[in-house]
Structures are given as structure tokens and as C-alpha cells.
Scaffold this motif. Structure first.
Motif, mmCIF file in Angstrom:
data_model
loop_
_atom_site.group_PDB
_atom_site.id
_atom_site.type_symbol
_atom_site.label_atom_id
_atom_site.label_comp_id
_atom_site.label_asym_id
_atom_site.label_seq_id
_atom_site.Cartn_x
_atom_site.Cartn_y
_atom_site.Cartn_z
ATOM 1 N N GLU A 93 0.750 -1.107 -0.029
ATOM 2 C CA GLU A 93 0.058 -0.082 0.080
ATOM 3 C C GLU A 93 0.853 1.219 0.032
ATOM 4 O O GLU A 93 0.338 2.288 -0.621
ATOM 5 C CB GLU A 93 -0.959 0.003 1.199
ATOM 6 C CG GLU A 93 -1.904 -1.028 1.220
ATOM 7 C CD GLU A 93 -3.034 -1.118 2.354
ATOM 8 O OE1 GLU A 93 -2.755 -0.179 3.373
ATOM 9 O OE2 GLU A 93 -3.723 -2.256 2.668
ATOM 10 N N LEU A 173 -9.876 -4.063 -2.614
ATOM 11 C CA LEU A 173 -8.759 -2.765 -3.126
ATOM 12 C C LEU A 173 -8.520 -1.680 -1.942
ATOM 13 O O LEU A 173 -9.514 -1.433 -1.302
ATOM 14 C CB LEU A 173 -9.185 -2.045 -4.324
ATOM 15 C CG LEU A 173 -9.564 -2.722 -5.593
ATOM 16 C CD1 LEU A 173 -10.179 -1.775 -6.772
ATOM 17 C CD2 LEU A 173 -8.133 -3.209 -5.910
ATOM 18 N N PRO A 175 -7.493 1.396 0.104
ATOM 19 C CA PRO A 175 -7.436 3.046 -0.037
ATOM 20 C C PRO A 175 -6.191 3.640 -0.330
ATOM 21 O O PRO A 175 -4.931 3.495 0.497
ATOM 22 C CB PRO A 175 -8.040 3.357 1.293
ATOM 23 C CG PRO A 175 -7.437 2.605 2.196
ATOM 24 C CD PRO A 175 -7.792 1.174 1.283
ATOM 25 N N ARG A 185 -9.824 4.431 -4.315
ATOM 26 C CA ARG A 185 -9.903 2.914 -4.156
ATOM 27 C C ARG A 185 -10.821 2.409 -5.152
ATOM 28 O O ARG A 185 -11.028 1.010 -5.058
ATOM 29 C CB ARG A 185 -10.304 2.580 -2.777
ATOM 30 C CG ARG A 185 -11.845 2.991 -2.216
ATOM 31 C CD ARG A 185 -11.914 2.533 -0.731
ATOM 32 N NE ARG A 185 -11.665 1.092 -0.549
ATOM 33 C CZ ARG A 185 -11.673 0.536 0.419
ATOM 34 N NH1 ARG A 185 -11.793 1.173 1.669
ATOM 35 N NH2 ARG A 185 -11.487 -0.746 0.544
#
Length: 278
Positions: A93, A173, A175, A185
Motif C-alpha cells: 500500500e 482494493l 485506499p 480505491r
């Protein structure tokens, strides 16, 4: 694995990668001085050992001691513990956020697909593969943005239909930060092949304000979606370039999923490194 003379092996953790990984690792309480035992292996060396197994596909017990990466079991435990702590997901991420800040994520479209791998030892999330003579296998499910950067990946049994993972992947998915405003997202559109052709799921995707562009069964080939969908095939090729992901050797599904998430993070880091070289 072939390494050119004078070139640093890919499993050696660079300073740039380590600077991103180290803050995510869980804090370890130092061992008391009065307690005997071997000193704890340096985390950076353990990560090198994990990457060595990911790249080469070598069994854990055959990890060469002369490399200085510790024993295979030590590296296995670090992979397990760091996966349970969410290190690989958070690393992925954070790299996506850096790519998003650099304007490298194409949110106008996303592409989804699945790929079979043989599971040599069975275990959870395996099943008879319909494309491999019903041999035991698993399936990697992947969704990428418009340039092929992996956004999310999952693991199921080899007998699971691709369409069943359409909504779970979209809903999973993360953010993605990196730009002013709310984290992104959701892509604008999702491209998929005939395996995802079902009006029920089209409506579910539309309910998320995403336009589904999915080829229909029974229609002639040449729909034109290939010029958008090829990026996910390319990303699968990059993932399966890691020899540990070409065949599933792990009985435990969480260990194989840890390798999957780490592989996605490495692909994102490479893309970011190439961008900085330009």
C-alpha cells in the motif's frame, strides 16, 4: 538464477527498499542478557533470505548457509510473523501511494484475471484444476490498474470460477493515498474476459459506480478488449517470474499468500525505482 557479472543479485535488499520495509516491522523485545541462546538474526539478512527463496524457488532447508541469511526455518518464521503483522500488505500500500503521488496509476480502468498454478503438496485453498487434468492446484486472482501495476491479489482453489472473485477483489482494493483529497480505491471501469460474463455481477459492479466491460460468451473473438487486458497477463508473467510462485510448494495457504503479496510489492518497487532512474 542467472546473475550477470558485476550485477547485484536481486535478493540483496537495497538501502532504498530497506528504508521502506524497516519502519513496518513489528518491534521485538530484546532478549535479557542473563538468558542464553543464539543472537537474533538481523532482520535485513532475514529479508534477503526470504527474497532468495522467492526468486530461486529453493526449498527452505536448502538455503545456503554461506550466504549469511540464517537458516531456512528462521527466514520461514520471519515470513510468517511479518505476514501475520500485515507487513507485506502495508508495504504494498505504501508503494502504491508513492506511485500514485508520481502520477503512475491509471484509475480510468482496471483489469482482472486469474491464473492456475499446480499445488504439489495440497493444502487449504487447493482443488482439482480444470485446465491441468484435474490435478491439485490453486489459482492466483489479480487486479491491476491500467498500466499493469498490481492493486490486489488473492488465492483460491484451482476449481473456483474466476467470476466468484470479481467482487471480493474489487472490494478488497486498498485506499491508495499519495494525492490531495480522499484516498482512491475505485477505478472508473473494469475490463475482464468471458470467464466473468454474468449479468448478476455486472449489476454488482455498477452498484459501486464502476463500469464493467466484460466480453460475452458465445460471441466471436476479436472484441478488441485485448488491447486493454494484456497488461494483467504481463503482470502475471512478472509474478510467475518468481520461481516460488510458478508452483505452489507450501501446504499452508498463508505462506503462499505472503509470497504473493511480497511479489506484488517487489513489482511496485521496481516500477518506482525505474521511474527514479529516468
Amino acid at each position: 538464477m542467472f546473475v550477470r557479472r558485476g550485477q547485484q543479485p536481486p535478493w540483496i535488499v537495497s538501502d532504498e527498499l530497506w528504508a521502506r520495509v524497516e519502519p513496518l516491522l513489528p518491534v521485538v523485545v530484546p532478549r535479557r542478557r542473563d538468558r542464553p541462546g543464539r543472537p537474533r538474526l538481523d532482520d535485513r539478512k532475514a529479508l534477503c533470505g526470504i527474497l532468495f527463496v522467492l526468486y530461486t524457488g529453493i526449498p527452505w532447508e536448502f538455503l545456503p548457509q554461506e550466504l549469511g541469511f540464517g537458516s531456512g526455518m528462521t527466514c520461514w518464521r520471519r515470513l510468517r510473523d511479518w505476514n501475520e503483522a500485515g507487513v507485506w500488505q502495508r508495504l504494498h500500500e505504501s508503494l502504491l501511494a508513492e506511485l500514485n503521488a508520481a502520477g503512475q496509476l491509471d484509475w480510468s480502468r482496471a483489469v482482472i484475471d486469474g491464473s492456475h498454478v499446480r499445488a504439489m503438496k495440497g493444502g487449504p485453498k487447493t482443488g482439482p484444476s480444470p485446465v491441468d487434468r484435474a490435478r491439485t492446484g490453486s489459482k492466483h486472482h489479480l487486479i491491476t490498474e491500467g498500466h499493469g501495476i498490481p492493486l490486489q491479489v488473492s488465492l483460491t482453489g484451482g476449481n473456483r470460477n474466476d467470476v466468484t472473485q470479481l467482487m471480493p477483489l474489487i472490494q478488497a482494493l486498498p485506499p491508495v493515498r499519495g494525492r490531495r483529497g480522499r484516498p482512491r480505491r475505485r477505478p472508473d471501469t473494469v475490463f475482464a474476459d468471458r470467464a466473468y460474463d454474468h449479468d448478476k455481477y455486472r449489476k454488482q459492479v455498477q452498484a459501486l459506480d464502476i463500469t464493467p466491460i466484460i466480453a460475452r460468451r458465445g460471441t466471436a473473438h476479436g472484441s478488441g478488449l485485448g488491447k486493454y487486458r494484456w497488461v494483467v497477463e504481463q503482470t502475471f508473467a512478472l509474478l510467475h517470474w518468481f520461481r516460488r510462485l510458478r508452483i505452489r510448494w507450501e501446504i499452508r495457504d498463508d505462506i503462499h499468500e505472503a509470497f504473493l503479496r511480497l511479489g506484488c510489492a517487489v513489482i511496485c518497487f521496481r516500477r518506482l525505482a525505474n521511474l527514479q532512474l529516468c
